[in-house]
Design a protein around this motif. Structure first.
Motif, PDB file in Angstrom:
ATOM      1  N   ALA A   1       0.862  -1.336   0.116  1.00 34.12           N
ATOM      2  CA  ALA A   1       0.050   0.105  -0.105  1.00 34.12           C
ATOM      3  C   ALA A   1       0.919   1.365   0.036  1.00 34.12           C
ATOM      4  CB  ALA A   1      -0.889   0.053   1.243  1.00 34.12           C
ATOM      5  N   VAL A   2       0.543   2.200  -0.788  1.00 30.28           N
ATOM      6  CA  VAL A   2       1.174   3.403  -0.824  1.00 30.28           C
ATOM      7  C   VAL A   2       0.861   4.530   0.294  1.00 30.28           C
ATOM      8  CG1 VAL A   2       1.724   5.540  -2.159  1.00 30.28           C
ATOM      9  CG2 VAL A   2       1.469   3.337  -3.412  1.00 30.28           C
ATOM     10  N   LEU A   3       1.970   4.799   0.980  1.00 32.84           N
ATOM     11  CA  LEU A   3       1.749   5.534   2.343  1.00 32.84           C
ATOM     12  C   LEU A   3       1.850   7.103   1.846  1.00 32.84           C
ATOM     13  CD1 LEU A   3       3.260   3.310   4.724  1.00 32.84           C
ATOM     14  CD2 LEU A   3       0.965   3.396   4.257  1.00 32.84           C
ATOM     15  N   VAL A   4       2.893   7.219   1.171  1.00 34.37           N
ATOM     16  CA  VAL A   4       3.171   8.746   0.667  1.00 34.37           C
ATOM     17  C   VAL A   4       3.793   8.649  -0.780  1.00 34.37           C
ATOM     18  CG1 VAL A   4       4.812  10.766   1.452  1.00 34.37           C
ATOM     19  CG2 VAL A   4       3.911   9.219   3.170  1.00 34.37           C
ATOM     20  N   ALA A   5       3.546   9.687  -1.451  1.00 29.97           N
ATOM     21  CA  ALA A   5       4.021  10.055  -2.635  1.00 29.97           C
ATOM     22  C   ALA A   5       4.220  11.457  -3.137  1.00 29.97           C
ATOM     23  CB  ALA A   5       3.093   9.402  -3.854  1.00 29.97           C
ATOM     24  N   ASN A   6       4.985  11.703  -3.708  1.00 25.68           N
ATOM     25  CA  ASN A   6       5.266  13.190  -4.133  1.00 25.68           C
ATOM     26  C   ASN A   6       4.904  13.651  -5.614  1.00 25.68           C
ATOM     27  OD1 ASN A   6       7.269  11.934  -5.710  1.00 25.68           O
ATOM     28  ND2 ASN A   6       9.131  13.424  -5.085  1.00 25.68           N
ATOM     29  N   GLU A   7       5.007  14.978  -6.007  1.00 25.87           N
ATOM     30  CA  GLU A   7       4.400  15.064  -7.243  1.00 25.87           C
ATOM     31  C   GLU A   7       5.373  14.762  -8.332  1.00 25.87           C
ATOM     32  OE1 GLU A   7       1.949  16.912  -7.754  1.00 25.87           O
ATOM     33  OE2 GLU A   7       1.122  17.684  -5.784  1.00 25.87           O
ATOM     34  N   ALA A   8       6.468  14.620  -8.052  1.00 23.59           N
ATOM     35  CA  ALA A   8       7.146  14.009  -9.138  1.00 23.59           C
ATOM     36  C   ALA A   8       6.734  12.629  -9.387  1.00 23.59           C
ATOM     37  CB  ALA A   8       8.620  14.080  -8.906  1.00 23.59           C
TER      38      ALA A   8
ATOM     39  N   LEU B   1      -2.812   8.139  -5.828  1.00 24.69           N
ATOM     40  CA  LEU B   1      -1.785   7.094  -5.371  1.00 24.69           C
ATOM     41  C   LEU B   1      -1.885   6.619  -3.915  1.00 24.69           C
ATOM     42  CD1 LEU B   1       1.259   8.990  -7.380  1.00 24.69           C
ATOM     43  CD2 LEU B   1      -0.334   6.984  -8.355  1.00 24.69           C
ATOM     44  N   VAL B   2      -1.969   7.396  -3.187  1.00 25.66           N
ATOM     45  CA  VAL B   2      -2.015   7.123  -1.669  1.00 25.66           C
ATOM     46  C   VAL B   2      -3.211   6.247  -1.534  1.00 25.66           C
ATOM     47  CG1 VAL B   2      -2.206   8.163   0.662  1.00 25.66           C
ATOM     48  CG2 VAL B   2      -1.014   9.141  -1.115  1.00 25.66           C
ATOM     49  N   GLY B   3      -2.979   5.128  -0.663  1.00 25.14           N
ATOM     50  CA  GLY B   3      -3.972   3.935  -0.554  1.00 25.14           C
ATOM     51  C   GLY B   3      -3.895   2.815  -1.421  1.00 25.14           C
ATOM     52  N   ARG B   4      -3.517   3.188  -2.882  1.00 30.60           N
ATOM     53  CA  ARG B   4      -3.426   2.068  -3.791  1.00 30.60           C
ATOM     54  C   ARG B   4      -2.043   1.208  -3.697  1.00 30.60           C
ATOM     55  NH1 ARG B   4      -5.412   4.791  -9.360  1.00 30.60           N
ATOM     56  NH2 ARG B   4      -5.574   2.421  -9.850  1.00 30.60           N
ATOM     57  N   ARG B   5      -2.187   0.136  -3.857  1.00 27.34           N
ATOM     58  CA  ARG B   5      -1.030  -1.003  -4.057  1.00 27.34           C
ATOM     59  C   ARG B   5      -0.022  -0.639  -5.212  1.00 27.34           C
ATOM     60  NH1 ARG B   5      -1.203  -5.073  -0.452  1.00 27.34           N
ATOM     61  NH2 ARG B   5      -3.584  -5.453   0.294  1.00 27.34           N
ATOM     62  N   VAL B   6       1.000  -0.773  -4.972  1.00 29.41           N
ATOM     63  CA  VAL B   6       2.005  -0.474  -6.098  1.00 29.41           C
ATOM     64  C   VAL B   6       1.739  -1.269  -7.318  1.00 29.41           C
ATOM     65  CG1 VAL B   6       3.762   0.317  -4.500  1.00 29.41           C
ATOM     66  CG2 VAL B   6       3.923  -2.147  -5.142  1.00 29.41           C
ATOM     67  N   GLY B   7       1.314  -2.507  -6.921  1.00 29.52           N
ATOM     68  CA  GLY B   7       0.854  -3.486  -8.151  1.00 29.52           C
ATOM     69  C   GLY B   7      -0.304  -2.619  -8.994  1.00 29.52           C
ATOM     70  N   GLU B   8      -1.089  -1.850  -8.523  1.00 29.02           N
ATOM     71  CA  GLU B   8      -2.622  -1.442  -8.916  1.00 29.02           C
ATOM     72  C   GLU B   8      -2.188  -0.209  -9.523  1.00 29.02           C
ATOM     73  OE1 GLU B   8      -5.137  -1.631  -5.772  1.00 29.02           O
ATOM     74  OE2 GLU B   8      -5.195  -3.844  -5.839  1.00 29.02           O
ATOM     75  N   LEU B   9      -0.944   0.566  -9.558  1.00 30.45           N
ATOM     76  CA  LEU B   9      -0.873   1.920  -9.693  1.00 30.45           C
ATOM     77  C   LEU B   9      -1.108   1.747 -11.477  1.00 30.45           C
ATOM     78  CD1 LEU B   9       2.575   2.815  -8.171  1.00 30.45           C
ATOM     79  CD2 LEU B   9      -0.015   3.406  -7.673  1.00 30.45           C
ATOM     80  N   PRO B  10      -1.564   2.962 -12.067  1.00 33.67           N
ATOM     81  CA  PRO B  10      -2.104   3.087 -13.435  1.00 33.67           C
ATOM     82  C   PRO B  10      -1.004   3.322 -14.539  1.00 33.67           C
ATOM     83  CG  PRO B  10      -2.335   5.302 -12.236  1.00 33.67           C
ATOM     84  CD  PRO B  10      -1.760   4.177 -11.239  1.00 33.67           C
TER      85      PRO B  10
ATOM     86  N   LEU C   1      10.880   2.783   0.829  1.00 32.57           N
ATOM     87  CA  LEU C   1      11.081   3.779   0.078  1.00 32.57           C
ATOM     88  C   LEU C   1      11.575   3.581  -1.352  1.00 32.57           C
ATOM     89  CD1 LEU C   1      10.998   6.734   0.124  1.00 32.57           C
ATOM     90  CD2 LEU C   1      13.495   6.781   0.779  1.00 32.57           C
ATOM     91  N   THR C   2      10.767   3.847  -2.211  1.00 30.05           N
ATOM     92  CA  THR C   2      11.506   3.651  -3.535  1.00 30.05           C
ATOM     93  C   THR C   2      11.796   5.089  -4.288  1.00 30.05           C
ATOM     94  OG1 THR C   2      10.146   1.678  -4.114  1.00 30.05           O
ATOM     95  CG2 THR C   2      10.962   2.807  -6.087  1.00 30.05           C
TER      96      THR C   2
END
Length: 724
Positions: free
Chosen positions: A68-75, A87-96, A154-155
């Protein structure tokens, strides 16, 4: 102690209770202050973290071990082409987004957001293709653990799109340069600052007739022709010294087999980022063939094609330069040589035998001169020798004696032995003669020559002042005409040629006039006989050709042609044809814009040299018209035997139209004949509208005459006063 009194113990207990209460209150207040401080500090950290994340160029995604995505920045959001909130709350495998390698292979999200084993693991570059269809972003992904155990991850997605595109562009540019260099039709190579070849293409290797590997490491100067090496090295050093970035030279190189090749050498110096010379980009275009052709053309323009001797133009140029220094008196001698009874040989045995005699005499003159002077053929059977130096007079007399001795033996031609003799006139430079320059020297030598012929021929005479009258008006008129040619007194008037169907001007005929400083404008009849008698016919024709070519260059946008008249007297030795081709090349006149009009008068049936010269002009794109068509002798045989493109109806036939039925029939018949042969047809002497209409109805395509304009100067035409 009474009932209302406090005991010391009671007071002490009360104080203790109050103290404890105060302590508790103080403790509670302190804890509340600490909690507020911690909350404020936490908020400050979070604000600073938000600022850092939003300001970073790289994408940052903090995600739990569950994905689950906890934090993401504008970049990071820009990489996926969606807002941060999506982005926040979605799983990394479900990102668009769809992940691909540089080779276009699919990549799983786990590979992007998973921890890579080993500290030395290479960077993982992957392409992010948003589902929204936004631009692909190339990122270098790296993931690490935040905290201990099964904590958050952290990625970091470092954007490498720009550098990757730059590298791709550089690689593409390098590939294109290599392909262009390898497949270029001209020689190309790279040389180091020491002028040593590092790379060459196949064309450059072929230029030197070797394999490419043979040239690698060679100093280009070592391959240069020795006479051109210094200029080449000077240009290279000039670039290395910072004086410019490129140079271009027309120079020679020597192939390993000893053959000389002419090239246009173009060089550009490429410098490193610090300004130091890095390498030279070299291009070589092979111009050997064109250079040889140009040199051959220039040689032909200055030499007689039959004998190989210098022609009149070259001889006069050399003589004029020799006459200019102040110490010329006594240091120049001219020999005028004329064969005795040569015309009888031509008339009796034919021109082939006459050519053999001229070639033999040229050899005798060369042998007699033995490199001590310039031997020239002035025309026909007239020759001249120019001697310069302190011993010019003595050498001239020795040469004259050797000429007579060399002609003692007869010429063997076609199983015949033909005796040949020559008369020689010698003139040594004197101040009075030199005032007229080259023509004065030639006139003096000619005067001595005529004295020799009048004294019994096969003799040598030396010019003296008593011969001035003998030199007479002929030489004076010839000298005056030469002066007119050299000073630009000959001018061209241009008579328009029009299309009879439309009346539009399509070309002009150049008509030469002499703008005499004292006698005014002279027509050709007053000076052409002097040109022929004085051997100036070719010089006059050359002047007309160069003026016409210059006019054509200035009027290139009109597309109109200009025709010049050429007589048989001016053909046969190749000089005029060479001047025509040189003038067209020098002025860059397109094919077909200069036209030769050949007069029938004086043509000799079966004259192969004239026919060959006309064929050469025609092959070079110069059309040939037969002038005065219908008059003279054997016009039909000329159409069959000579390489002509068109005919001009003589004005004597046009003048009888429409009153003379015979003139009508002849004009109609000649027009039909020319059309049957698919020739250009031009009618001369058109003076009335009726004549123009009749000729057009008979099939004549173009017309010339007073109806359209009698011939005007270039100045008048430039003012727009042309007819048609």
């Amino acid at each position: 102690m009474g009932p209302g009194e406090l005991t010391p113990l009671t007071v002490a207990l009360a104080v203790l209770v109050l103290a404890l209460t105060a302590a508790v209150v103080m403790l509670v207040l302190a804890r509340r202050r600490d909690a507020a401080a911690r909350a404020e500090a936490s908020a400050t950290v979070e604000r600073r973290l938000a600022v850092v994340l939003s300001a970073g160029r790289d994408g940052v995604v903090v995600h739990a071990a569950s994905g689950a995505v906890l934090v993401a920045n504008e970049a990071a959001a820009a990489t996926f082409d969606v807002p941060v909130a999506q982005l926040v709350g979605r799983r990394v495998g479900e990102l668009p987004v769809r992940w691909v390698t540089e080779q276009g292979q699919e990549v799983t999200p786990a590979s992007v957001f998973g921890r890579r084993q080993g500290a030395d693991a290479p960077p993982f570059v992957v392409g992010a293709l948003p589902h929204t269809g936004g631009p692909v972003r190339w990122v270098q992904a790296s993931t690490r653990l935040v905290g201990a155990g099964d904590g958050d991850l952290l990625t970091v997605l470092a954007d490498v799109t720009g550098p990757r595109e730059v590298r791709a562009a550089l690689a593409q540019s390098e590939l294109q340069f290599r392909l262009a260099m390898e497949n270029a039709p001209i020689g190309m190579g790279l040389a180091d600052p020491q002028w040593r070849l590092q790379e060459v293409n196949a064309a450059l290797a072929a230029l030197f007739a070797v394999e490419p590997a043979v040239l690698i490491g060679h100093d280009l100067s070592a391959l240069s022709h020795p006479d051109d090496r210094g200029v080449e090295r000077a240009q290279v050093q000039r670039l290395l010294a910072g004086e410019g970035e490129r140079f271009s030279l027309e120079k020679r190189y020597l192939r390993p087999d000893g053959q000389v090749v002419w090239v246009v050498l173009d060089v550009v110096l490429v410098r490193a980022a610090d300004g130091a010379p890095a390498q030279f980009v070299v291009q070589m275009r092979d111009i050997t063939e064109s250079r040889l052709q140009s040199e051959a053309l220039a040689h032909r323009a200055m030499h007689d094609p039959l004998t190989g001797l210098a022609n009149r133009s070259l001889m006069q140029d050399v003589l004029q330069r020799a006459c200019e220094p102040p110490d010329a008196p006594g240091r120049i001698a001219v020999l005028a040589i004329d064969l005795d009874e040569f015309k009888q040989i031509n008339d009796r045995y034919g021109h082939a035998a006459g050519d053999d005699v001229l070639i033999h005499v040229a050899g005798v003159l060369r042998g007699a001169t033995a490199g001590r002077g310039l031997v020239a053929r002035q025309g026909g059977d007239e020759f001249a020798i120019i001697v310069t130096g302190d011993d010019a007079a003595r050498i001239a007399f020795e040469i004259a004696g050797s000429i007579h001795k060399g002609l003692v033996n007869p010429v063997r031609t076609h199983r015949r032995q033909l005796p040949i003799r020559a008369s020689v006139g010698v003139a040594v430079a004197e101040p009075a003669i030199l005032t007229a320059g080259a023509m004065g020297m030639l006139a003096a030598a000619d005067a001595a020559l005529y004295r020799a012929k009048g004294g019994g021929r096969s003799r040598t005479e030396v010019y003296d002042r008593s011969m001035t009258v003998t030199a007479g008006a002929k030489h004076g008129a010839a000298a005056e005409l030469v002066h007119a040619i050299e000073t630009g007194e000959l001018v061209l008037h241009y008579q328009p040629t029009v299309a009879l169907a439309t009346g539009q001007v399509v070309g002009y005929e150049a008509l030469v006039r002499w703008q005499h400083p004292e006698r005014g404008l002279l027509l050709p009849g007053s000076f052409l006989p002097t040109a022929v008698e004085g051997g100036l016919a070719v010089a006059l024709g050359t002047n007309v050709v160069w003026q016409a070519a210059s006019y054509l260059a200035r009027t290139a946008d009109t597309g109109r042609w200009v025709s010049v008249n050429v007589s048989a007297d001016q053909l046969g030795n190749g000089e005029l044809a060479a001047q025509v081709l040189m003038a067209l090349s020098r002025h860059r006149v397109g094919p077909g814009r200069l036209v030769i009009e050949l007069t029938e008068a004086g043509l000799v049936d079966g004259e192969s040299r004239i026919r060959h010269e006309l064929a050469e002009l025609r092959e070079a794109g110069v059309p040939v018209l037969l002038d005065d068509f219908g008059t003279g002798i054997a016009p039909l045989s000329y159409l069959r035997d000579l390489p002509v493109d068109g005919v001009k109806l003589d004005m004597s036939f046009t003048a009888g139209i429409p009153e003379d039925p015979a003139a009508q029939r002849v004009s109609r018949a000649l027009g039909a004949l020319a059309r049957e042969l698919e020739m250009i047809t031009i009618a001369e002497g058109v003076e009335t509208t009726e004549q123009a209409q009749f000729l057009h109805a008979c099939g004549w395509e173009y017309g010339q005459g007073w109806l359209f304009g009698a011939g005007e100067s270039e100045r008048v035409q430039a003012e727009g006063r042309t007819h048609g």
